[in-house]
Design a protein around this motif. Structure first.
Motif, PDB file in Angstrom:
ATOM      1  N   TYR A  94      40.945  39.340  55.337  1.00 35.55           N
ATOM      2  CA  TYR A  94      41.799  39.362  56.666  1.00 35.55           C
ATOM      3  C   TYR A  94      42.892  38.450  56.728  1.00 35.55           C
ATOM      4  CZ  TYR A  94      37.340  42.088  58.307  1.00 35.55           C
ATOM      5  OH  TYR A  94      36.309  42.907  58.425  1.00 35.55           O
ATOM      6  N   CYS A  95      44.023  39.070  57.139  1.00 34.85           N
ATOM      7  CA  CYS A  95      45.232  38.325  57.253  1.00 34.85           C
ATOM      8  C   CYS A  95      44.885  37.614  58.729  1.00 34.85           C
ATOM      9  CB  CYS A  95      46.245  38.968  57.428  1.00 34.85           C
ATOM     10  SG  CYS A  95      47.868  37.927  57.423  1.00 34.85           S
ATOM     11  N   ASN A  96      45.153  36.327  59.155  1.00 28.59           N
ATOM     12  CA  ASN A  96      45.287  35.708  60.242  1.00 28.59           C
ATOM     13  C   ASN A  96      46.530  34.813  60.520  1.00 28.59           C
ATOM     14  OD1 ASN A  96      44.628  32.709  61.415  1.00 28.59           O
ATOM     15  ND2 ASN A  96      43.089  34.145  62.296  1.00 28.59           N
ATOM     16  N   ALA A  97      46.753  34.900  61.765  1.00 25.53           N
ATOM     17  CA  ALA A  97      48.144  34.390  62.348  1.00 25.53           C
ATOM     18  C   ALA A  97      47.613  33.360  63.492  1.00 25.53           C
ATOM     19  CB  ALA A  97      49.108  34.880  62.490  1.00 25.53           C
ATOM     20  N   VAL A  98      48.237  32.003  63.467  1.00 24.36           N
ATOM     21  CA  VAL A  98      47.829  31.412  64.790  1.00 24.36           C
ATOM     22  C   VAL A  98      49.317  31.143  65.391  1.00 24.36           C
ATOM     23  CG1 VAL A  98      47.156  29.200  65.808  1.00 24.36           C
ATOM     24  CG2 VAL A  98      45.882  30.185  63.844  1.00 24.36           C
ATOM     25  N   PHE A  99      49.628  31.827  66.276  1.00 24.65           N
ATOM     26  CA  PHE A  99      51.058  31.720  66.919  1.00 24.65           C
ATOM     27  C   PHE A  99      51.192  31.280  68.462  1.00 24.65           C
ATOM     28  CE2 PHE A  99      55.286  32.750  67.266  1.00 24.65           C
ATOM     29  CZ  PHE A  99      55.622  33.604  68.314  1.00 24.65           C
ATOM     30  N   LYS A 100      51.715  30.236  68.742  1.00 23.02           N
ATOM     31  CA  LYS A 100      51.494  29.319  69.909  1.00 23.02           C
ATOM     32  C   LYS A 100      50.156  29.099  70.073  1.00 23.02           C
ATOM     33  CE  LYS A 100      55.838  31.549  71.610  1.00 23.02           C
ATOM     34  NZ  LYS A 100      56.311  32.210  72.543  1.00 23.02           N
ATOM     35  N   PHE A 102      47.612  31.610  70.488  1.00 26.20           N
ATOM     36  CA  PHE A 102      46.922  32.770  70.401  1.00 26.20           C
ATOM     37  C   PHE A 102      46.605  32.931  68.767  1.00 26.20           C
ATOM     38  CE2 PHE A 102      46.933  33.941  74.468  1.00 26.20           C
ATOM     39  CZ  PHE A 102      48.328  33.608  74.854  1.00 26.20           C
ATOM     40  N   GLU A 103      45.513  33.469  68.665  1.00 26.73           N
ATOM     41  CA  GLU A 103      45.121  34.128  67.108  1.00 26.73           C
ATOM     42  C   GLU A 103      45.010  35.564  66.902  1.00 26.73           C
ATOM     43  OE1 GLU A 103      41.091  32.630  65.875  1.00 26.73           O
ATOM     44  OE2 GLU A 103      41.775  32.189  64.202  1.00 26.73           O
ATOM     45  N   TYR A 104      45.597  35.900  65.871  1.00 23.86           N
ATOM     46  CA  TYR A 104      45.924  37.276  65.808  1.00 23.86           C
ATOM     47  C   TYR A 104      45.125  37.590  64.277  1.00 23.86           C
ATOM     48  CZ  TYR A 104      49.193  36.917  69.417  1.00 23.86           C
ATOM     49  OH  TYR A 104      49.803  36.733  70.837  1.00 23.86           O
ATOM     50  N   TRP A 105      44.658  38.918  64.230  1.00 24.98           N
ATOM     51  CA  TRP A 105      43.875  39.435  62.850  1.00 24.98           C
ATOM     52  C   TRP A 105      44.618  40.655  62.251  1.00 24.98           C
ATOM     53  CZ3 TRP A 105      40.481  36.376  60.372  1.00 24.98           C
ATOM     54  CH2 TRP A 105      39.847  35.223  61.217  1.00 24.98           C
ATOM     55  N   GLY A 106      44.765  41.194  61.217  1.00 21.68           N
ATOM     56  CA  GLY A 106      44.945  42.163  60.452  1.00 21.68           C
ATOM     57  C   GLY A 106      43.591  42.942  60.423  1.00 21.68           C
ATOM     58  N   GLN A 107      43.719  44.317  60.047  1.00 23.07           N
ATOM     59  CA  GLN A 107      42.558  45.394  60.188  1.00 23.07           C
ATOM     60  C   GLN A 107      41.657  45.071  58.663  1.00 23.07           C
ATOM     61  OE1 GLN A 107      45.785  45.780  58.908  1.00 23.07           O
ATOM     62  NE2 GLN A 107      45.446  47.219  56.905  1.00 23.07           N
ATOM     63  N   GLY A 108      42.083  44.221  57.806  1.00 23.06           N
ATOM     64  CA  GLY A 108      41.362  43.967  56.687  1.00 23.06           C
ATOM     65  C   GLY A 108      41.569  44.866  55.330  1.00 23.06           C
ATOM     66  N   THR A 109      41.359  44.142  54.503  1.00 25.66           N
ATOM     67  CA  THR A 109      41.582  45.115  53.270  1.00 25.66           C
ATOM     68  C   THR A 109      40.415  44.977  52.217  1.00 25.66           C
ATOM     69  OG1 THR A 109      43.106  45.963  51.365  1.00 25.66           O
ATOM     70  CG2 THR A 109      43.112  43.378  52.260  1.00 25.66           C
ATOM     71  N   GLN A 110      40.049  45.749  51.448  1.00 28.18           N
ATOM     72  CA  GLN A 110      38.589  45.497  50.703  1.00 28.18           C
ATOM     73  C   GLN A 110      39.041  45.234  49.162  1.00 28.18           C
ATOM     74  OE1 GLN A 110      35.348  45.580  51.452  1.00 28.18           O
ATOM     75  NE2 GLN A 110      34.907  45.020  49.550  1.00 28.18           N
TER      76      GLN A 110
END
Length: 115
Positions: A94-100, A102-110
């Motif tokens: 999973y890709c993750n981003a911390v922006f300001k 808030f935390e965001y996630w991608g949908q994931g890749t196997q």
């Protein structure tokens, strides 16, 4: 809000390589930290590698020397180059981003490493 779209997973033999990509909807240099996590069946999600807005990188011990996190500001994309893959690297990444604040996630890749 930051949207993250991952790509690049798949099936690879032990010792092989894969490159994961994470395209962000925001300028990546404005994002505090972007990282790659993974979760194997029955295990907790763990941080694999991350890169901060100033370019500092961190890795878990088990991937040091094999994985490299990098970024392309022109494409707003962060990459995870994975070499010398092992069966124990098998997981959903999973890709993750911390922006300001808030935390965001991608949908994931196997990623599956198997002969």
């Amino acid at each position: 809000q930051v949207q993250l779209v991952e790509s690049g997973g798949g099936l690879v033999q032990p010792g092989g390589s894969l490159r994961l990509s994470c395209a962000a909807s925001e300028t990546i240099f404005s994002i505090n930290t972007m990282g790659w996590y993974r979760q194997a069946p029955g295990k907790q999600r763990e941080l694999v590698a991350r890169i901060t807005s100033n370019g500092t990188t961190n890795y878990i011990d088990s991937v040091k020397g094999r994985f490299t996190v990098s970024r392309d500001g022109a494409k707003n994309t962060v990459y995870l180059q994975m070499n010398s893959l092992k069966p124990e690297d098998t997981a959903t990444y999973y890709c993750n981003a911390v922006f300001k604040v808030f935390e965001y996630w991608g949908q994931g890749t196997q990623v599956t490493v198997s002969s």
